[in-house]
Scaffold this motif. Structure first.
Motif, mmCIF file in Angstrom:
data_model
loop_
_atom_site.group_PDB
_atom_site.id
_atom_site.type_symbol
_atom_site.label_atom_id
_atom_site.label_comp_id
_atom_site.label_asym_id
_atom_site.label_seq_id
_atom_site.Cartn_x
_atom_site.Cartn_y
_atom_site.Cartn_z
ATOM 1 N N TYR A 28 0.859 -1.272 0.055
ATOM 2 C CA TYR A 28 -0.078 0.678 0.030
ATOM 3 C C TYR A 28 0.550 1.295 0.477
ATOM 4 C CZ TYR A 28 -2.863 3.773 1.581
ATOM 5 O OH TYR A 28 -4.432 4.711 1.857
ATOM 6 N N LEU A 29 1.735 1.380 0.987
ATOM 7 C CA LEU A 29 2.734 2.068 0.599
ATOM 8 C C LEU A 29 3.871 2.574 -0.533
ATOM 9 C CD1 LEU A 29 4.300 2.170 4.256
ATOM 10 C CD2 LEU A 29 2.381 3.680 3.981
ATOM 11 N N PHE A 30 3.740 1.572 -1.132
ATOM 12 C CA PHE A 30 4.894 1.342 -2.091
ATOM 13 C C PHE A 30 3.998 2.393 -3.820
ATOM 14 C CE2 PHE A 30 6.267 -0.595 -5.936
ATOM 15 C CZ PHE A 30 7.584 -0.486 -6.320
ATOM 16 N N SER A 36 10.676 3.068 -1.064
ATOM 17 C CA SER A 36 10.830 2.291 -2.616
ATOM 18 C C SER A 36 11.242 1.321 -2.709
ATOM 19 C CB SER A 36 12.430 3.742 -2.854
ATOM 20 O OG SER A 36 13.370 2.879 -1.696
ATOM 21 N N SER A 37 11.489 0.938 -3.639
ATOM 22 C CA SER A 37 11.038 -0.638 -3.865
ATOM 23 C C SER A 37 11.701 -1.597 -3.208
ATOM 24 C CB SER A 37 11.644 -1.106 -5.608
ATOM 25 O OG SER A 37 12.528 -0.184 -5.812
ATOM 26 N N ILE A 143 6.595 15.799 -19.784
ATOM 27 C CA ILE A 143 7.645 14.741 -19.406
ATOM 28 C C ILE A 143 6.847 14.538 -17.817
ATOM 29 C CG2 ILE A 143 8.384 17.171 -18.618
ATOM 30 C CD1 ILE A 143 11.232 14.869 -18.472
ATOM 31 N N ASN A 144 6.703 13.313 -17.533
ATOM 32 C CA ASN A 144 6.075 12.711 -16.642
ATOM 33 C C ASN A 144 7.131 11.754 -15.320
ATOM 34 O OD1 ASN A 144 3.422 14.235 -16.065
ATOM 35 N ND2 ASN A 144 3.130 13.046 -18.594
ATOM 36 N N GLN A 145 6.798 11.913 -14.398
ATOM 37 C CA GLN A 145 7.225 10.910 -13.511
ATOM 38 C C GLN A 145 7.041 9.692 -13.617
ATOM 39 O OE1 GLN A 145 9.375 12.443 -9.846
ATOM 40 N NE2 GLN A 145 10.928 10.896 -10.153
ATOM 41 N N VAL A 146 7.816 8.782 -13.686
ATOM 42 C CA VAL A 146 7.214 7.449 -13.248
ATOM 43 C C VAL A 146 6.733 7.352 -12.376
ATOM 44 C CG1 VAL A 146 7.650 4.508 -13.926
ATOM 45 C CG2 VAL A 146 8.038 6.135 -16.032
ATOM 46 N N THR A 147 5.479 6.471 -11.602
ATOM 47 C CA THR A 147 4.878 6.149 -10.771
ATOM 48 C C THR A 147 5.035 4.437 -10.015
ATOM 49 O OG1 THR A 147 2.409 6.301 -11.509
ATOM 50 C CG2 THR A 147 3.501 7.988 -10.851
ATOM 51 N N ASN A 148 5.350 4.719 -8.899
ATOM 52 C CA ASN A 148 5.085 3.152 -8.536
ATOM 53 C C ASN A 148 3.998 1.999 -8.772
ATOM 54 O OD1 ASN A 148 7.638 3.266 -7.274
ATOM 55 N ND2 ASN A 148 6.610 3.407 -4.961
#
Length: 301
Positions: A28-30, A36-37, A143-148
């Motif tokens: 859930y937090l990830f 982070s991973s 440009i968008n940062q990749v999310t988890n």
């Protein structure tokens, strides 16, 4: 006595319950990008190490040991399942940039509107603004940062594909099937386009059909028109994404008209009006609608 046994059994399954609770809490937090991973997998690794040590500590007691063994196995399997996420860690961005509209069939006047979409990994210390400055020569739309969530979805799909199950829709193949079914003929330029490695999505379908019909002289056209939109096998025009980017691409080479799905018309007009672009946007529901609009444009003086 029965109550004491039931209470003891409940306590003995706590290790397994704790393992599952820790995993889902971490997940859930990830997914919300709070951890982070590396952190995610390290906690699972700690659980893998914890349970064998605990088993050693209770080996001479009467405690049921299989619960701790199940907890160890569960922790180990979850760790193996999630470890690939670490390879996806990093300062990753999805970049949408300009792709020149292309007239596949020469002298048809129909230009395919597309967008380059790539995932880039920025070097440590570089941020979004640094990337934009380094690529100032390119026309970058977004440009968008990749999310988890994006990382997790990609990891899950990749693992499932390893066992032979393909969850991803091959939109290019789908587009090819629909275009060929509608036309019932082949076209060298269109076949070459569909065989390219860098073609993604299905939004070129309408442009491919119109280009072929013009080449076959079933439709006459002397206008220059940007076209985007997916189609079904029966010629229905289906909504597409990245409308703003495609409108800006058309404007880049001064295309005066854009034909696109009726469902995207409002969004496209908002872009045109907000930026005061000299483009007329035309929405259509079917290939026949598009043909009719092309005929009307060619009748104008």
């Amino acid at each position: 006595m029965i109550k004491i046994i039931e209470s003891t059994n409940k306590h003995q399954i706590l290790p397994f319950v704790m393992t599952i609770f820790v995993y889902y809490a971490e997940l859930y937090l990830f997914l919300l990008d709070y951890i982070s991973s590396f952190f995610f997998c390290n906690i699972l690794a700690l659980l893998v190490i914890l349970w064998p040590f605990y088993l050693l500590g209770i080996r001479k007691t009467n405690t049921l040991k299989h619960i701790f063994l199940f907890s160890f196995i569960a922790s180990f399997l979850l760790l193996i399942y999630e470890v690939p996420l670490i390879s996806m860690e990093g300062n990753r961005y999805v970049v949408s940039s300009y792709h020149p509209p292309e007239e596949l069939v020469k002298s048809s006047g129909i230009y395919v509107l597309g967008v380059n979409t790539t995932e880039v990994l920025l070097e440590e210390g570089l941020e979004e603004q640094d990337f934009l400055e380094l690529n100032s020569h390119s026309m970058i739309f977004d440009i968008n940062q990749v999310t988890n969530i994006h990382r997790y979805a990609n990891k899950t799909i990749a693992l499932i594909q390893l066992i032979g199950i393909n969850l991803e829709v091959d939109y290019v193949h789908q587009m090819s099937m629909n275009v060929n079914a509608y036309l019932s003929t082949s076209n060298i330029a269109i076949d070459e386009f569909l065989s390219r490695n860098n073609v993604n999505g299905n939004s070129a379908g309408l442009a491919l059909v119109l280009s072929s019909l013009i080449e076959q002289e079933e439709v006459k056209n002397v206008k220059t028109i940007g076209v985007t939109g997916a189609i079904s096998k029966t010629g229905e025009v289906i909504e597409i994404g990245q409308v703003k980017e495609k409108v800006l691409s058309a404007n880049k080479i001064n295309l005066p008209y854009i034909i696109l799905p009726l469902g995207n018309l409002e969004e496209a007009n908002e872009v045109v009006e907000s930026l005061n672009l000299p483009i007329e946007v035309i929405g259509v529901q079917t290939v026949n609608d598009a043909i009719q609009k092309i005929n009307e444009l060619n009748e104008e003086k």
